[in-house]
Design a protein around this motif. Structure first.
Motif, PDB file in Angstrom:
ATOM      1  N   VAL A   1      -2.566   0.700  -9.443  1.00 32.96           N
ATOM      2  CA  VAL A   1      -3.379   0.982  -8.265  1.00 32.96           C
ATOM      3  C   VAL A   1      -4.737   1.438  -8.787  1.00 32.96           C
ATOM      4  O   VAL A   1      -4.815   2.461  -9.486  1.00 32.96           O
TER       5      VAL A   1
ATOM      6  N   LYS B   1       0.842  -1.189   0.000  1.00 36.23           N
ATOM      7  CA  LYS B   1       0.000   0.000   0.000  1.00 36.23           C
ATOM      8  C   LYS B   1       0.882   1.247   0.000  1.00 36.23           C
ATOM      9  O   LYS B   1       1.995   1.233   0.525  1.00 36.23           O
TER      10      LYS B   1
ATOM     11  N   HIS C   1      -3.938   0.047  -3.247  1.00 37.85           N
ATOM     12  CA  HIS C   1      -2.906  -0.985  -3.108  1.00 37.85           C
ATOM     13  C   HIS C   1      -2.468  -1.512  -4.464  1.00 37.85           C
ATOM     14  O   HIS C   1      -3.136  -1.308  -5.469  1.00 37.85           O
TER      15      HIS C   1
END
Length: 185
Positions: A134, A27, A55
């Motif tokens: 992401v 993350k 993430h």
């Protein structure tokens, strides 16, 4: 972005409203996550997805309720055995619904090393085509290819997450990436 093994089907499992999907992931730090959220605002992307959930999926394992306790323990042992230094990630383009980077060699090397450790420990895992991104939104996919100011952070931790549909991420394990050499500064 939706991919065959992370969207509607993971290792033959259909996504359900009560799913609890297990992932190894990394993350962004809070500052990078806030910058990503700023991009969603700037480009009018849906913001229903909490920024704490941004993430990179490194390895998906499917529904945690279908994993044997032995396989879960092997995942933990393999992750703990990974000896990798912290590394830098930089994302600089919105492609579709995700944020991507142009030079992702360190991240790809990290993911390959992780998969090698999982394989060495005999972990059962689905096939997964790693495509580093992401997701900024999970709304309907849109054709986008927008260069943005780079968002960077130093990856310092590997996370084992149970993603509970509609509820969020439950941390099941974390491992710090440790520098093997002292600082030169």
């Amino acid at each position: 972005m939706m991919f065959a093994t992370t969207g509607g089907n993971v290792s033959g499992q259909q996504i359900r409203r009560d799913d609890q999907m297990l992932y190894l992931m990394i993350k962004p730090d809070p500052e990078a996550a806030a910058a990503m959220d700023g991009l969603r605002h700037q480009y009018d992307l849906a913001r229903k997805y909490a920024l704490e959930r941004f993430h990179f999926t490194l390895v998906p394992f499917g529904d945690i309720r279908l994993l044997s306790p032995e396989n879960l323990e092997l995942i933990r042992r393999a992750a703990a055995s990974l000896q990798t230094e912290p590394f830098e990630v930089t994302l600089n383009r919105i492609r579709g619904n995700g944020l991507v980077g142009s030079r992702m060699l360190a991240l790809r090397d990290f993911q390959r090393a992780l998969v090698a450790r999982l394989d060495a420990f005999g972990v059962d895992r689905p096939d997964y085509a790693f495509n580093p991104h992401v997701s900024l939104t999970y709304e309907e996919w849109q054709q986008r290819n927008i260069p943005v100011s780079p968002i960077s952070w130093r990856v310092r931790q590997l996370l084992l997450i149970n993603s509970v549909h509609g509820k969020g991420h439950e941390l099941l394990g974390s491992w710090t990436l440790a520098p093997r050499q002292g600082s030169l500064f």
